[in-house]
Design a protein around this motif. Sequence first.
Motif, mmCIF file in Angstrom:
data_model
loop_
_atom_site.group_PDB
_atom_site.id
_atom_site.type_symbol
_atom_site.label_atom_id
_atom_site.label_comp_id
_atom_site.label_asym_id
_atom_site.label_seq_id
_atom_site.Cartn_x
_atom_site.Cartn_y
_atom_site.Cartn_z
ATOM 1 N N ARG A 1 63.749 0.101 -10.953
ATOM 2 C CA ARG A 1 64.796 -0.786 -11.535
ATOM 3 C C ARG A 1 65.786 0.313 -12.102
ATOM 4 O O ARG A 1 65.495 1.248 -12.633
ATOM 5 C CB ARG A 1 64.070 -1.692 -12.409
ATOM 6 C CG ARG A 1 63.437 -1.052 -13.812
ATOM 7 C CD ARG A 1 62.485 -1.725 -14.483
ATOM 8 N NE ARG A 1 63.085 -2.693 -15.065
ATOM 9 C CZ ARG A 1 62.467 -3.901 -15.778
ATOM 10 N NH1 ARG A 1 61.154 -4.093 -15.886
ATOM 11 N NH2 ARG A 1 63.520 -4.717 -16.347
ATOM 12 N N GLY B 1 59.798 -2.277 -18.194
ATOM 13 C CA GLY B 1 58.779 -3.227 -18.332
ATOM 14 C C GLY B 1 57.653 -2.398 -18.933
ATOM 15 O O GLY B 1 57.365 -1.329 -18.861
ATOM 16 N N ASP C 1 54.645 -4.435 -13.470
ATOM 17 C CA ASP C 1 55.979 -3.799 -13.312
ATOM 18 C C ASP C 1 56.190 -2.459 -12.394
ATOM 19 O O ASP C 1 57.174 -1.967 -11.892
ATOM 20 C CB ASP C 1 56.772 -3.377 -14.615
ATOM 21 C CG ASP C 1 56.751 -4.677 -15.599
ATOM 22 O OD1 ASP C 1 56.602 -4.765 -16.676
ATOM 23 O OD2 ASP C 1 57.458 -5.623 -14.909
ATOM 24 N N GLU D 1 58.892 2.622 -12.061
ATOM 25 C CA GLU D 1 59.451 1.251 -11.824
ATOM 26 C C GLU D 1 60.469 1.381 -11.149
ATOM 27 O O GLU D 1 61.741 1.836 -11.902
ATOM 28 C CB GLU D 1 59.753 0.531 -13.141
ATOM 29 C CG GLU D 1 58.439 0.504 -14.124
ATOM 30 C CD GLU D 1 58.760 -0.256 -15.399
ATOM 31 O OE1 GLU D 1 59.776 -0.707 -15.654
ATOM 32 O OE2 GLU D 1 57.782 -0.253 -16.217
#
Length: 125
Positions: free
Chosen positions: A101, A106, A111, A99
């Motif tokens: 991020r 998530g 995600d 992911e």
Amino acid sequence: QVQLLESGGDLVQTGGSLKLTCTVFDGTFSRYAMVWFRQAPGKERKFVAGISWVDHLRTYEDSVKGRFTISRDNTKKSVYLEMNNLKTEETAIYYCAGEARAFGLGSSSLDINFWGKGTRVTVSS
């Protein structure tokens, strides 16, 4: 393009242990939260465990808590899933995923930005 390569899947008896490894090729590994999903025969793919990028926050699906441990080594661009006391119902293809991020992670397939091809885990009785 980011590619993930899983390894470590095998045939193991009930109560046994395995350690899965996922190595990231290309991209900047340290910027991704990394997660493991699994898909049993005839069932949907489900979240197993994940680890975030910044603070290494770990999240587990309830049924694996206390038995599975996720970890990562950014220097090796790898994430690991140690699985203990395996059960027959945990026979599945285990997928590594990432992911994009910086914080948190998530647990939904929505995600996910990229997937590995999976490694098979078979738990026999």
